[in-house]
Design an enzyme around this catalytic site. Structure first.
Site, short mmCIF file in Angstrom:
data_model
loop_
_atom_site.label_atom_id
_atom_site.label_comp_id
_atom_site.label_asym_id
_atom_site.label_seq_id
_atom_site.Cartn_x
_atom_site.Cartn_y
_atom_site.Cartn_z
N GLU A 71 -3.87 5.08 2.37
CA GLU A 71 -2.91 4.24 1.65
C GLU A 71 -3.60 3.55 0.50
OE1 GLU A 71 -1.45 1.01 4.15
OE2 GLU A 71 -2.73 1.72 5.76
N THR A 121 0.85 -1.19 0.00
CA THR A 121 0.00 0.00 0.00
C THR A 121 0.88 1.23 0.00
OG1 THR A 121 -0.09 -0.01 2.42
CG2 THR A 121 -1.92 -1.07 1.24
P1 ADP Z 1 5.14 1.05 3.24
O1 ADP Z 1 4.89 0.66 4.64
O2 ADP Z 1 6.39 1.90 3.11
O3 ADP Z 1 3.95 1.72 2.62
P2 ADP Z 1 4.47 -1.38 1.83
O4 ADP Z 1 5.00 -2.71 2.22
O5 ADP Z 1 3.05 -1.07 2.10
O6 ADP Z 1 5.43 -0.31 2.45
O7 ADP Z 1 4.75 -1.22 0.29
C1 ADP Z 1 4.33 -0.05 -0.37
C2 ADP Z 1 5.27 0.34 -1.50
O8 ADP Z 1 5.36 -0.73 -2.44
C3 ADP Z 1 4.75 1.53 -2.26
O9 ADP Z 1 5.19 2.76 -1.70
C4 ADP Z 1 5.35 1.31 -3.65
O10 ADP Z 1 6.62 1.91 -3.74
C5 ADP Z 1 5.50 -0.21 -3.75
N1 ADP Z 1 4.48 -0.90 -4.59
C6 ADP Z 1 4.80 -1.85 -5.52
N2 ADP Z 1 3.71 -2.31 -6.14
C7 ADP Z 1 2.65 -1.67 -5.58
C8 ADP Z 1 1.23 -1.72 -5.84
N3 ADP Z 1 0.71 -2.55 -6.76
N4 ADP Z 1 0.43 -0.90 -5.11
C9 ADP Z 1 0.96 -0.08 -4.18
N5 ADP Z 1 2.28 0.02 -3.89
C10 ADP Z 1 3.13 -0.76 -4.59
N1 RBF Z 2 -7.02 -1.82 8.33
C1 RBF Z 2 -7.90 -2.00 9.33
O1 RBF Z 2 -7.52 -1.95 10.48
N2 RBF Z 2 -9.23 -2.23 9.07
C2 RBF Z 2 -9.72 -2.33 7.80
O2 RBF Z 2 -10.92 -2.53 7.62
C3 RBF Z 2 -8.79 -2.18 6.72
N3 RBF Z 2 -9.20 -2.29 5.43
C4 RBF Z 2 -8.31 -2.14 4.41
C5 RBF Z 2 -8.74 -2.26 3.07
C6 RBF Z 2 -7.86 -2.11 2.01
C7 RBF Z 2 -8.36 -2.26 0.60
C8 RBF Z 2 -6.48 -1.84 2.29
C9 RBF Z 2 -5.50 -1.68 1.16
C10 RBF Z 2 -6.04 -1.73 3.60
C11 RBF Z 2 -6.94 -1.87 4.67
N4 RBF Z 2 -6.54 -1.77 6.01
C12 RBF Z 2 -7.43 -1.92 7.02
C13 RBF Z 2 -5.22 -1.23 6.31
C14 RBF Z 2 -4.18 -2.24 6.62
O3 RBF Z 2 -4.22 -2.42 8.02
C15 RBF Z 2 -2.88 -1.60 6.16
O4 RBF Z 2 -2.80 -1.67 4.78
C16 RBF Z 2 -1.67 -2.20 6.78
O5 RBF Z 2 -1.69 -1.93 8.14
C17 RBF Z 2 -0.41 -1.63 6.18
O6 RBF Z 2 -0.22 -0.28 6.50
MG MG Z 3 2.02 0.66 2.92
#
Ligand code: ADP
Ligand code: RBF
Ligand code: MG
Length: 173
Positions: free
Chosen positions: A104, A44
């Site tokens: 995110e 994300t």
């Molecule tokens: P962070 O905690 O830093 O957000 P994540 O594990 O959530 O790390 O990974 C997010 C990062 O992964 C994004 O900032 C982006 O650089 C990369 N990324 C690669 N593919 C995707 C995708 N399909 N959707 C979102 N982020 C992606």
């Molecule tokens: N986090 C929650 O605590 N509750 C949720 O209902 C929830 N829904 C999510 C739905 C989507 C489509 C995504 C991408 C994330 C969601 N998350 C939710 C956030 C999730 O906890 C988060 O992506 C991770 O903690 C990484 O930052």
């Molecule tokens: Mg993230």
């Protein structure tokens, strides 16, 4: 806590987005909590705090769907400029007890590499569900995967798909 069995397969009015949508934003991708890929297997992308101020003013906490585009300033995917379906989580992440409201974005596309520091443009077209707390990380992942399917089906309607050509996006072909 929550494990909902029944969810609609499609959300949002068939005739197209209703106010306050579409909501538009652009900002730089920054580091998040480092959990998305590591714990959930669902990366994300986080935007800078200032780029989501307007969104936070208009949007309740919850899950949203729409389109997104990464504008690579240099490198291999610079010529890509594709617009992809996306799901966005706005809120406190109750499962993880965050102290700050954040947004995110998961883009439904397999990128070749990370895109930190690049510009991300997001067009929000509708609302999927409220943010929930979960009994387990598995239950959270299951609901996120349903969010992805519901969002893809919702965006495939021509009244939504047409927004791929929105002026927010660069060089759409
Ligand atoms: P962070 O905690 O830093 O957000 P994540 O594990 O959530 O790390 O990974 C997010 C990062 O992964 C994004 O900032 C982006 O650089 C990369 N990324 C690669 N593919 C995707 C995708 N399909 N959707 C979102 N982020 C992606
Ligand atoms: N986090 C929650 O605590 N509750 C949720 O209902 C929830 N829904 C999510 C739905 C989507 C489509 C995504 C991408 C994330 C969601 N998350 C939710 C956030 C999730 O906890 C988060 O992506 C991770 O903690 C990484 O930052
Ligand atoms: Mg993230």
């Amino acid at each position: 806590m929550t494990d909902r069995q029944h969810r609609p397969a499609i959300v949002g009015d068939d005739s197209g987005p209703k106010a306050p949508y579409p909501l538009r934003m652009k900002g730089k991708v920054v580091k998040g909590f480092g959990r998305g890929s590591a714990e959930l297997g669902i990366p994300t992308a986080n935007l800078t705090d200032d780029s989501i101020l307007d969104l936070l003013a208009h949007a309740d906490s919850g899950i949203y769907f729409g389109f997104g585009q990464v504008v690579f300033s240099s490198g291999g995917e610079a010529i890509d400029k594709q617009v992809h379906p996306m799901v966005m989580s706005v809120g406190w992440n109750p499962y993880y007890k965050n102290e700050k409201r954040s947004a995110e974005v998961h883009i439904m596309h397999k990128f070749h590499s990370n895109f930190y520091d690049q510009e991300l443009r997001i067009l929000v077209l509708g609302y999927v569900r409220p943010e929930l707390d979960y009994v387990s990380v598995e239950a959270l992942i299951k609901d996120i995967n349903t969010d992805i399917k519901v969002s893809e089906a919702s965006l495939a309607r021509e009244t939504y798909n047409a927004y791929r050509k929105d002026s927010l996006f660069e060089n759409v072909n």
